[in-house]
Design an enzyme around this catalytic site. Structure first.
Site, PDB file in Angstrom:
ATOM      1  CD  GLU A  87      98.877 -22.060 -70.691  1.00  0.00           C
ATOM      2  OE1 GLU A  87      99.537 -21.902 -69.649  1.00  0.00           O
ATOM      3  OE2 GLU A  87      97.633 -22.041 -70.700  1.00  0.00           O
ATOM      4  CG  HIS A 115      98.904 -17.890 -71.397  1.00  0.00           C
ATOM      5  ND1 HIS A 115      97.619 -17.864 -71.911  1.00  0.00           N
ATOM      6  CD2 HIS A 115      98.797 -18.444 -70.166  1.00  0.00           C
ATOM      7  CE1 HIS A 115      96.787 -18.365 -71.008  1.00  0.00           C
ATOM      8  NE2 HIS A 115      97.474 -18.730 -69.952  1.00  0.00           N
ATOM      9  CG  HIS A 171      99.977 -17.669 -65.515  1.00  0.00           C
ATOM     10  ND1 HIS A 171     100.476 -18.919 -65.784  1.00  0.00           N
ATOM     11  CD2 HIS A 171      98.739 -17.638 -66.104  1.00  0.00           C
ATOM     12  CE1 HIS A 171      99.607 -19.612 -66.501  1.00  0.00           C
ATOM     13  NE2 HIS A 171      98.538 -18.866 -66.700  1.00  0.00           N
TER      14      HIS A 171
END
Ligand code: GLA
Length: 371
Positions: free
Chosen positions: A335, A198, A124
């Site tokens: 996601e 997210h 991420h």
């Protein structure tokens, strides 16, 4: 601007009690910088709150069968818990959402090393990804519904990535009961890009409930199996005959404890599905999530090629800042994104953005109640 009516294009004349379609307020301070929160309200009273820290969706209120508006995403009503560290609640994740193996990739003959913040891998966007940055926000009027556009300029070299990247996300709460999330990006040098929201959903409206009774459909014939550190092996495996087959609605909990090597590696579901797309670049139905208890249904449409379905396996119920606790599997993520580790997997849809090009991806969440 809050309550000023500056953006109250849809408000009827004598509607003192009706909230303006767009309102903003201070949500606290991160160091010496102010964090703002925007509240979007559509013509049916649906409400989305988005803060400039992480361009994150803080809350999303939709009606249940009885018409009761409740928040259906995990989040906090104060900034402090976010600053203390949360697992990407509602955040806009980047520069590269999901994992890059060993934090390494080669681009145009040059090797890059990213921070390894998830075992051996980079996750991420690294140690301080886009979820931990303050974005600038701009409210937008549109006939389709109230919107806010957030921009973040990521310097060349930030978290190890090449090129100055300008990232944009626009949240629009449509009067058709849909929340659209549109990502855009441009860069001054070639760089991998993967931008994703997210949010953790819990359609029961009460985060004390697990999400295991939610019914999920995923429009995908294949998924990408992973190794022990959740990096795809490269295989596109048919879901048929496996606990990964969500082509017809399935209770999330019905097979999550099955004796399956992939479920064991993911500690539950934490995998990327290869979405069946009608045509690249066209928003296609990717998933439908339904909670039989509240009657809430969410349809997910996206232009993205992949869907990381994650069942909140790492939520552990430890008290967070404001006293709110989020126990194991009380939120799930859908996601929409590019596949994990794409910069190292030439067979996956490409994620390299070059100067002069524009990255763009749209995901639309549509809400309704099933009687
Ligand atoms: C993604 C990953 C998970 C986990 C969460 C955050 O969904 O796939 O493995 O890292 O983010 O906790």
């Amino acid at each position: 601007m809050a309550g000023s009516g500056a953006f109250a294009y849809a408000a009827p004349a004598a509607a003192a009690a009706v909230p303006p379609p767009i309102a903003s307020a201070s949500f606290g301070r991160a160091g010496d910088r102010n964090v703002e929160i925007y509240t979007l309200t559509n013509a049916h009273g649906l409400e989305a709150r988005i803060m400039t820290y992480g361009a994150a969706l803080v809350s999303l209120k939709t009606p249940d069968r009885a018409g009761r508006l409740q928040n259906i995403v995990l989040g906090f009503d104060a900034l402090e818990p976010y600053l203390a560290g949360v697992p990407y609640f509602g955040a806009s994740v980047g520069r590269f959402a999901n994992r890059i193996a060993n934090g390494r990739f080669t681009l145009d003959g040059k090797a890059y090393q990213l921070p390894r913040n998830d075992g051996p891998n980079s996750l991420h966007g690294g140690t301080r990804g886009f979820d931990k940055r303050i974005w600038t926000a701009e409210p937008l009027e549109s006939p389709q519904g109230p919107a806010v556009r957030l921009t973040y300029v990521s310097a060349a070299g930030e978290e190890g990535y090449p090129g100055q990247l300008t990232a944009r996300v626009t949240y629009r709460l449509g009067n058709d009961s849909a929340l659209s999330i549109e990502f855009e990006a441009t860069s001054t040098a070639a760089t991998p890009v993967n931008l994703a929201n997210h949010a953790y959903f819990n359609l029961t409206g009460d985060p004390r409930n697990t999400i295991l009774k939610h019914l999920l459909t995923i429009n995908a014939d294949r998924f990408t199996p992973v190794n022990a550190t959740l990096i795809p092996t490269g295989e596109l495996r048919p879901v048929a005959g496996t606990p990964f087959d969500f082509r017809a609605p399935q209770a999330i909990g019905s097979r999550i404890e099955a004796a399956d090597e992939q479920l064991r590696l993911g500690h539950g579901y934490d995998h990327n599905w290869v979405l069946n797309q009608s045509a690249p670049g066209t928003a296609t139905l990717a998933a439908v999530l339904m909670d039989p208890q509240s009657g809430r249904e969410m349809q997910v449409r996206t232009t993205q090629p992949g869907l990381q379905f994650y069942t909140g396996n790492f939520l552990d119920g430890k008290p967070a800042g404001s006293g709110t606790v989020f126990p194991h599997r009380t939120g799930l993520c859908l996601e929409t994104q590019h596949f994990p580790d794409s910069p190292n997997q030439p067979a996956f849809p490409a994620t390299i953005l070059r100067p002069g090009e524009r990255f763009s991806a749209t995901t639309v969440l549509t809400f309704r109640v099933v009687k």
